[in-house]
Design a protein around this motif. Sequence first.
Motif, PDB file in Angstrom:
ATOM      1  N   THR A  24      35.984  53.093  39.292  1.00  0.00           N
ATOM      2  CA  THR A  24      36.153  52.343  40.461  1.00  0.00           C
ATOM      3  C   THR A  24      36.678  53.091  41.812  1.00  0.00           C
ATOM      4  N   PRO A  25      36.586  52.760  42.855  1.00  0.00           N
ATOM      5  CA  PRO A  25      36.988  53.812  43.939  1.00  0.00           C
ATOM      6  C   PRO A  25      38.432  54.211  43.747  1.00  0.00           C
ATOM      7  N   ASP A  26      39.241  53.603  43.133  1.00  0.00           N
ATOM      8  CA  ASP A  26      40.658  53.941  42.992  1.00  0.00           C
ATOM      9  C   ASP A  26      40.566  54.965  41.762  1.00  0.00           C
ATOM     10  N   GLY A  27      39.488  54.988  40.915  1.00  0.00           N
ATOM     11  CA  GLY A  27      39.333  56.032  39.823  1.00  0.00           C
ATOM     12  C   GLY A  27      40.358  55.160  38.846  1.00  0.00           C
ATOM     13  N   ASP A  28      40.871  54.087  38.703  1.00  0.00           N
ATOM     14  CA  ASP A  28      41.600  53.735  37.646  1.00  0.00           C
ATOM     15  C   ASP A  28      40.850  52.856  36.640  1.00  0.00           C
ATOM     16  N   ARG A  29      39.807  52.646  36.819  1.00  0.00           N
ATOM     17  CA  ARG A  29      38.851  51.746  35.812  1.00  0.00           C
ATOM     18  C   ARG A  29      37.449  52.383  35.504  1.00  0.00           C
ATOM     19  N   LEU A  30      37.069  52.291  34.477  1.00  0.00           N
ATOM     20  CA  LEU A  30      35.567  52.811  34.376  1.00  0.00           C
ATOM     21  C   LEU A  30      34.692  51.793  34.120  1.00  0.00           C
ATOM     22  N   VAL A  31      33.790  51.962  35.191  1.00  0.00           N
ATOM     23  CA  VAL A  31      32.420  50.856  35.258  1.00  0.00           C
ATOM     24  C   VAL A  31      31.378  51.166  34.329  1.00  0.00           C
ATOM     25  N   GLY A  32      31.147  52.484  33.944  1.00  0.00           N
ATOM     26  CA  GLY A  32      30.185  52.687  33.105  1.00  0.00           C
ATOM     27  C   GLY A  32      29.813  54.066  32.898  1.00  0.00           C
ATOM     28  N   ILE A  55      26.636  40.047  41.285  1.00  0.00           N
ATOM     29  CA  ILE A  55      26.533  41.358  42.200  1.00  0.00           C
ATOM     30  C   ILE A  55      27.501  41.226  43.072  1.00  0.00           C
ATOM     31  N   CYS A  56      27.998  42.493  43.192  1.00  0.00           N
ATOM     32  CA  CYS A  56      29.002  42.364  44.702  1.00  0.00           C
ATOM     33  C   CYS A  56      28.322  42.960  45.693  1.00  0.00           C
ATOM     34  N   VAL A  57      28.610  42.258  46.903  1.00  0.00           N
ATOM     35  CA  VAL A  57      27.755  42.416  48.066  1.00  0.00           C
ATOM     36  C   VAL A  57      28.916  43.176  49.230  1.00  0.00           C
ATOM     37  N   GLY A  58      28.228  43.951  50.128  1.00  0.00           N
ATOM     38  CA  GLY A  58      29.149  44.324  51.027  1.00  0.00           C
ATOM     39  C   GLY A  58      29.536  45.844  50.991  1.00  0.00           C
ATOM     40  N   ASP A  61      34.034  49.908  50.218  1.00  0.00           N
ATOM     41  CA  ASP A  61      35.348  50.242  50.617  1.00  0.00           C
ATOM     42  C   ASP A  61      36.115  48.915  51.461  1.00  0.00           C
ATOM     43  N   ALA A  62      35.313  47.586  51.467  1.00  0.00           N
ATOM     44  CA  ALA A  62      35.830  46.572  52.401  1.00  0.00           C
ATOM     45  C   ALA A  62      37.061  46.171  51.606  1.00  0.00           C
TER      46      ALA A  62
END
Length: 90
Positions: A24-32, A55-58, A61-62
């Motif tokens: 994730t952008p904060d680096g605290d969770r593995l996405v894959g 699916i997340c849209v936008g 960094d919103a």
Amino acid sequence: MRKNNGQEAILTAEHCGTDWDWNTPDGDRLVGRSEGGRADLDTTVLTGPGYGSAICVGPWDAETTSARPVVGAGNPGSPPVRGRGPPRCA
């Protein structure tokens, strides 16, 4: 999506990078972890712990994000393959 071996996965663009861990952008969770990818299709597979059916849209960094349900997939001109589960954004 689910790979032939049963492992859950998601798709992303191959040009974003392959063969590394995505967090994730904060680096605290593995996405894959991305695989080798297909440059001709600009796709690569991320395999990880599990994924929702949205699916997340936008912008990434919103301050707020919006989720859209993914209800199917298919090639243009072919019938969709139906999905299941509620939309959610992690």
